[in-house]
Design a protein around this motif. Structure first.
Motif, short mmCIF file in Angstrom:
data_model
loop_
_atom_site.label_atom_id
_atom_site.label_comp_id
_atom_site.label_asym_id
_atom_site.label_seq_id
_atom_site.Cartn_x
_atom_site.Cartn_y
_atom_site.Cartn_z
N ALA A 219 30.04 85.66 52.42
CA ALA A 219 28.97 85.30 51.49
C ALA A 219 29.51 84.50 50.31
N ALA A 220 30.67 84.90 49.79
CA ALA A 220 31.28 84.19 48.66
C ALA A 220 31.67 82.77 49.06
N ALA A 221 32.22 82.62 50.28
CA ALA A 221 32.60 81.29 50.75
C ALA A 221 31.39 80.38 50.86
N GLU A 222 30.30 80.89 51.43
CA GLU A 222 29.08 80.09 51.56
C GLU A 222 28.52 79.73 50.19
N THR A 223 28.56 80.68 49.26
CA THR A 223 28.05 80.43 47.91
C THR A 223 28.84 79.32 47.23
N GLN A 224 30.17 79.38 47.36
CA GLN A 224 31.00 78.39 46.70
C GLN A 224 30.87 77.01 47.33
N LEU A 225 30.63 76.96 48.63
CA LEU A 225 30.43 75.66 49.28
C LEU A 225 29.13 75.00 48.85
N SER A 226 28.13 75.82 48.54
CA SER A 226 26.83 75.27 48.14
C SER A 226 26.68 75.16 46.63
N SER A 227 27.75 75.48 45.89
CA SER A 227 27.67 75.42 44.43
C SER A 227 27.71 73.98 43.94
N ALA A 228 27.49 73.82 42.67
CA ALA A 228 27.44 72.48 42.07
C ALA A 228 28.76 71.74 42.29
N SER A 229 28.66 70.44 42.50
CA SER A 229 29.84 69.63 42.81
C SER A 229 30.81 69.52 41.65
N ASP A 230 30.35 69.82 40.42
CA ASP A 230 31.25 69.68 39.27
C ASP A 230 32.14 70.91 39.09
N ILE A 231 31.97 71.93 39.94
CA ILE A 231 32.84 73.11 39.87
C ILE A 231 34.14 72.79 40.61
N SER A 232 35.26 73.01 39.97
CA SER A 232 36.54 72.66 40.56
C SER A 232 36.87 73.55 41.75
N ILE B 53 36.17 83.47 44.87
CA ILE B 53 36.39 84.14 46.15
C ILE B 53 37.49 85.20 46.01
N GLY B 54 38.55 84.86 45.30
CA GLY B 54 39.64 85.81 45.08
C GLY B 54 39.18 87.05 44.36
N ARG B 55 38.28 86.88 43.39
CA ARG B 55 37.76 88.03 42.65
C ARG B 55 36.98 88.96 43.57
N GLU B 56 36.16 88.38 44.46
CA GLU B 56 35.42 89.20 45.42
C GLU B 56 36.38 89.96 46.33
N MET B 57 37.43 89.27 46.77
CA MET B 57 38.39 89.89 47.68
C MET B 57 39.12 91.04 47.01
N LEU B 58 39.51 90.87 45.76
CA LEU B 58 40.18 91.96 45.04
C LEU B 58 39.29 93.18 44.94
N THR B 59 38.01 92.94 44.70
CA THR B 59 37.08 94.04 44.50
C THR B 59 36.93 94.88 45.75
N PHE B 60 36.75 94.23 46.92
CA PHE B 60 36.48 95.05 48.11
C PHE B 60 37.72 95.45 48.89
N THR B 61 38.81 94.68 48.84
CA THR B 61 40.00 95.06 49.61
C THR B 61 40.85 96.09 48.88
N CYS B 62 40.70 96.18 47.57
CA CYS B 62 41.48 97.14 46.80
C CYS B 62 40.62 98.31 46.31
N GLY B 63 39.39 98.42 46.82
CA GLY B 63 38.53 99.54 46.48
C GLY B 63 39.04 100.82 47.13
N PRO B 64 38.61 101.98 46.66
CA PRO B 64 39.13 103.26 47.16
C PRO B 64 38.89 103.48 48.65
N ASP B 65 37.73 103.08 49.17
CA ASP B 65 37.46 103.29 50.59
C ASP B 65 38.35 102.41 51.46
N ALA B 66 38.47 101.13 51.09
CA ALA B 66 39.31 100.21 51.86
C ALA B 66 40.77 100.67 51.86
#
Length: 248
Positions: free
Chosen positions: A97-110, A118-131
């Motif tokens: 979902a994060a990858a799709e969101t970033q691909l469709s985001s405004a072109s002026d975003i670096s 995307i990295g922030r999303e990954m940190l949240t779910f891969t380092c969560g207690p359940d994972a």
């Protein structure tokens, strides 16, 4: 010293499932039963760990017969694999979902900022207690049950790499990245961005989001140093030159 009598909570009545004319549960009822079994098994595996969780305990907590559990999953390893497959799918969903969101985001975003999101999303779910808990169980059972380790690799790591590589493919097509092998690049990206932090979390080190995000941002800068496309590289060089240019 006297003993105090304690009241035991009456057992929950066994839930009767709607039956088809042949005596078997209807398709809808069977799906609900399987979902309930997986939910209960997930909770027990997380609370007790793999070794201390039995199929009998799962059957009792889910209010289904033990033969039903054995017939559906075979043994505890089969049940754990089913639980793990569903949990991995849940962890991967935010990445896609994060990858799709970033691909469709405004072109002026670096590109850098897109990767940071995307990295922030990954940190949240891969380092969560359940994972982290399931990662520990997979590691402890990998030697005895190689197929569990294979499932974790194929359903988890390889699918995460594939999702990231497809994201990179589209950035390459846009000229934002200059990468020959996006699969290798995806493996490197995932490892440097979250691998270290996830390993520490697996070892029991508490996740501190601020230092983890600082490390992630630095890792992304290092990754992009060799991956930026021509347009971004020229733009980055211009910005660096302007920062170094002394004021008159």
């Amino acid at each position: 010293m006297g003993l105090t009598a304690t009241r035991t909570k009456p057992a929950a009545p066994r839930r009767e499932m709607p039956k088809s004319r042949g005596g078997r549960p209807t398709k809808t009822a069977a799906i609900e039963r399987d979902q309930r079994l997986i939910e209960v098994a997930t909770r027990l595996f997380l609370d007790r760990g793999f070794d201390a969780t039995s199929l009998d305990a799962v059957a009792e907590a889910a209010r289904v017969s033990k033969p039903t559990v054995y017939a559906r999953y075979g043994d505890k390893r089969g049940l754990f694999a089913a639980v793990l497959r569903r949990e991995i799918a849940r962890w991967l969903a935010p990445l896609s979902a994060a990858a799709e969101t970033q691909l469709s985001s405004a072109s002026d975003i670096s590109v850098e900022q897109r990767l940071v999101e995307i990295g922030r999303e990954m940190l949240t779910f891969t380092c969560g207690p359940d994972a982290v808990a399931f990662s520990r169980m997979m590691t402890s059972q990998a030697i005895n049950f190689p197929d569990v380790a294979k499932l974790g690799k194929e359903e988890g790591w390889l699918k995460a790499v594939d999702a990231t590589a497809r994201f990179f493919d589209r950035l390459v097509a846009q000229g934002a990245l200059d990468i020959e092998d996006t699969t290798i690049a995806a493996e490197v990206f995932l490892d440097v961005v979250v691998g270290h932090t996830h390993r520490l979390a697996t070892f029991g080190t508490a996740l501190e989001m601020k230092p983890a995000e600082k490390r992630m941002r630095t890792a992304i800068k290092l990754f992009l140093a060799g991956a930026l496309g021509p347009a971004d590289r020229i733009q980055g060089t211009t910005k660096s030159a302007s920062r170094r240019r002394p004021s008159r």
